[in-house]
Design a protein around this motif. Structure first.
Motif, PDB file in Angstrom:
ATOM      1  N   PRO A 194      -1.790  -6.010 -11.351  1.00 41.02           N
ATOM      2  CA  PRO A 194      -0.859  -6.979 -11.952  1.00 41.02           C
ATOM      3  C   PRO A 194       0.598  -6.809 -11.545  1.00 41.02           C
ATOM      4  CG  PRO A 194      -1.344  -5.249 -13.522  1.00 41.02           C
ATOM      5  CD  PRO A 194      -2.133  -4.925 -12.276  1.00 41.02           C
ATOM      6  N   TYR A 195       0.883  -6.033 -10.498  1.00 43.12           N
ATOM      7  CA  TYR A 195       2.251  -5.599 -10.251  1.00 43.12           C
ATOM      8  C   TYR A 195       3.041  -6.428  -9.242  1.00 43.12           C
ATOM      9  CZ  TYR A 195      -0.351  -1.524 -11.941  1.00 43.12           C
ATOM     10  OH  TYR A 195      -1.171  -0.703 -12.636  1.00 43.12           O
TER      11      TYR A 195
ATOM     12  N   ARG B 160       0.819  -1.221   0.000  1.00 45.80           N
ATOM     13  CA  ARG B 160       0.000   0.000   0.000  1.00 45.80           C
ATOM     14  C   ARG B 160       0.852   1.270   0.000  1.00 45.80           C
ATOM     15  NH1 ARG B 160      -5.035  -0.449   3.991  1.00 45.80           N
ATOM     16  NH2 ARG B 160      -3.554  -1.231   5.534  1.00 45.80           N
ATOM     17  N   TYR B 161       1.963   1.250   0.717  1.00 40.97           N
ATOM     18  CA  TYR B 161       2.829   2.432   0.697  1.00 40.97           C
ATOM     19  C   TYR B 161       3.504   2.595  -0.659  1.00 40.97           C
ATOM     20  CZ  TYR B 161       2.447   4.093   5.510  1.00 40.97           C
ATOM     21  OH  TYR B 161       1.992   4.645   6.682  1.00 40.97           O
ATOM     22  N   GLU B 162       3.792   1.478  -1.339  1.00 37.56           N
ATOM     23  CA  GLU B 162       4.325   1.573  -2.695  1.00 37.56           C
ATOM     24  C   GLU B 162       3.291   2.209  -3.628  1.00 37.56           C
ATOM     25  OE1 GLU B 162       7.110   1.030  -5.875  1.00 37.56           O
ATOM     26  OE2 GLU B 162       7.270   1.173  -3.688  1.00 37.56           O
TER      27      GLU B 162
ATOM     28  N   ARG C 152       3.213   5.778  -5.954  1.00 40.98           N
ATOM     29  CA  ARG C 152       2.923   5.811  -7.387  1.00 40.98           C
ATOM     30  C   ARG C 152       1.673   6.615  -7.726  1.00 40.98           C
ATOM     31  NH1 ARG C 152       7.611   3.548  -9.653  1.00 40.98           N
ATOM     32  NH2 ARG C 152       8.303   1.889  -8.255  1.00 40.98           N
ATOM     33  N   LEU C 153       0.694   6.616  -6.809  1.00 36.76           N
ATOM     34  CA  LEU C 153      -0.599   7.244  -7.105  1.00 36.76           C
ATOM     35  C   LEU C 153      -0.842   8.542  -6.356  1.00 36.76           C
ATOM     36  CD1 LEU C 153      -2.877   4.054  -7.036  1.00 36.76           C
ATOM     37  CD2 LEU C 153      -2.059   5.268  -9.067  1.00 36.76           C
TER      38      LEU C 153
ATOM     39  N   GLN D 260      -6.220   9.068 -12.043  1.00 41.31           N
ATOM     40  CA  GLN D 260      -5.461   7.818 -11.905  1.00 41.31           C
ATOM     41  C   GLN D 260      -6.170   6.829 -10.982  1.00 41.31           C
ATOM     42  OE1 GLN D 260      -4.690  10.699 -10.550  1.00 41.31           O
ATOM     43  NE2 GLN D 260      -3.405  10.566  -8.707  1.00 41.31           N
ATOM     44  N   LEU D 261      -6.904   7.336  -9.995  1.00 38.02           N
ATOM     45  CA  LEU D 261      -7.652   6.462  -9.105  1.00 38.02           C
ATOM     46  C   LEU D 261      -8.854   5.867  -9.822  1.00 38.02           C
ATOM     47  CD1 LEU D 261      -7.610   8.529  -5.782  1.00 38.02           C
ATOM     48  CD2 LEU D 261      -5.871   6.983  -6.723  1.00 38.02           C
TER      49      LEU D 261
END
Length: 445
Positions: free
Chosen positions: A259-260, A236-238, A242-243, A376-377
């Motif tokens: 998919p990451y 979640r912190y990653e 990114r977002l 993006q969300l």
């Protein structure tokens, strides 16, 4: 309203039922409620009935408690219906949802919301909920149906299509749980945090997260940048990095919605982001293994029974509707309410289930119009909404092809398998699930 009539469907989920009953009966205005406990598992139901009486005694309440395996009896005249069933249980259904995809190299963590496991759970759950809802139309048409069952978005959406007369709100605890986690990470009491959250279930984001008017996102971003985060929250912190926004659902859930993070042969990713593969089966095995000892303690009148308020919204909603005390909760509702007041989240589809703040008082559930959320969300949510939409369409139309389409568009499944593998996997799962799958969606002879 006189003593509210509250039906707990799936009351054999004893621990969850205990928590909800403690919440409900702790309110003086609800202490005399007519509680109906329903389950198809008589032994588990018997335990919950005893626990209900113990909870009532612990909080000084005097409800009427009825336990029954007759669903019609539980629903008859109910003002509120709280649903917490699991169709197919851990065995055989959940085991199947993990074992069969694993044969194709497709690994999962929870498999109850999205992914191939979430699709299958939706296929076997929505029809059962719809059948219950048709009973509600006949036996308690004015009830408020509070659904705690996953896959939340598919269930709420499916009921809106198949049984629109019954008012349904989906309830989760990810918003309030995650707010507490972030408050702990920042060393701030959660009751001092102001936040606004919106999106879809298990993929809602905090659009605002503040303390005394100060934006806390710079501090959260600094934690993400330095890596000073709890290992369980690395995913979640990653995504925050990114977002730019923090997601509500846990890392073990979220890692299989995108998919990451889970890729066959990429153990480095699993280790780096601390992704707990097969987490849900492990939890189930642990809970099943510990049930007998827990049952003995719950039924033993000499054992102390701890009753404390949980973070679940169910009792707060009932209390607000009964008393008129206004509250804000987070609920899962359709993006375009039947009132015709316009979309709640303007850059998500008209017909999808969204999770937004809702005012609750004597008038019932009143969702908040959020408007536009960051692009993006919305884009990331749309990848999940596609899967939900096609699963619901399969159930509403009886068109089996849409199950393949849902799996084909699922972010994790499509990143790992080719089209022939996806079609074969769906066939294998539908065959293994057998009669849990609606007749219309079973393979032709």
């Amino acid at each position: 309203m006189n003593a509210p009539r509250i039906a707990l469907i799936g009351a054999g989920s004893t621990v969850f039922a205990k928590n909800l009953l403690g919440d409900i009966l702790s309110f003086p205005e609800l202490a005399g409620a007519d509680i109906r406990l329903f389950d198809i598992n008589q032994p588990r139901l018997d335990v919950t009935e005893q626990v209900a009486h113990r909870v009532a005694s612990a909080v000084g309440a005097r409800p009427t408690v009825t336990a029954t395996t007759d669903r019609h009896r539980a629903l008859d005249g109910a003002d509120f219906v709280i649903n917490m069933i699991q169709v197919g249980g851990y065995e055989p259904a959940t085991v199947t949802d993990f074992e069969v995809p694993r044969q194709y190299g497709l690994q999962q963590t929870i498999a109850d919301t999205l992914g191939i496991g979430g699709i299958m759970r939706g296929i076997r759950t929505v029809p059962v909920l719809a059948d219950m809802s048709r009973d509600m139309e006949r036996l308690c048409p004015d009830t408020l149906h509070m659904n705690y069952v996953n896959p939340m978005a598919m269930n709420v959406w499916g009921l809106a299509r198949l049984s629109p007369r019954i008012r349904t709100v989906g309830l989760c605890h990810s918003v309030q749980h995650t707010a507490s986690e972030l408050a702990d990470d920042l060393g701030i009491p959660v009751e001092e945090i102001d936040y606004l959250c919106a999106g879809i279930n298990h993929m809602a984001f905090y659009l605002k997260f503040e303390h005394q008017g100060q934006d806390l996102y710079p501090r959260l971003m600094e934690l993400a940048r330095t890596g000073q985060v709890p290992p369980a929250n690395r995913v979640r912190y990653e995504m925050l990095r990114r977002l730019g926004y923090f997601v509500t659902e846990s890392s073990e859930h979220f890692s299989e919605y995108v998919p990451y993070f889970i890729k066959n042969g990429r153990d480095d990713l699993i280790e780096k982001f601390n992704v707990p593969l097969d987490e849900y089966p492990r939890r189930c095995v642990s809970q099943i293994g510990g049930w007998e000892d827990l049952r003995v303690k719950l039924q033993d009148p000499t054992e102390p029974l701890e009753v404390k308020r949980s973070v679940e919204y169910g009792s707060l909603i009932i209390h607000s509707i009964v008393t008129g005390q206004p509250r804000v909760v987070y609920g899962n509702v359709m993006n375009s309410p039947a009132t015709g007041s316009g979309k709640l989240i303007s850059n998500l589809p008209d017909e999808c289930s969204v999770e937004v703040p809702c005012l609750v008082d004597r008038q019932g559930i009143q969702p908040t119009r959020i408007g536009h959320i960051p692009a993006q969300l919305a884009g990331l949510m749309q990848t999940n909404i596609n899967v939900q939409a096609l699963t619901v369409e399969a159930l509403v139309t009886g068109n089996r092809e849409h199950i393949y389409h849902a799996a084909m568009l699922d972010p994790h499944t499509s990143a790992e398998l080719d089209l022939d593998q996806i079609w074969s996997l769906v066939d294998d799962l539908l065959e293994r699930h057998g009669d849990f799958i609606p007749q219309a969606l079973q393979a032709a002879d």
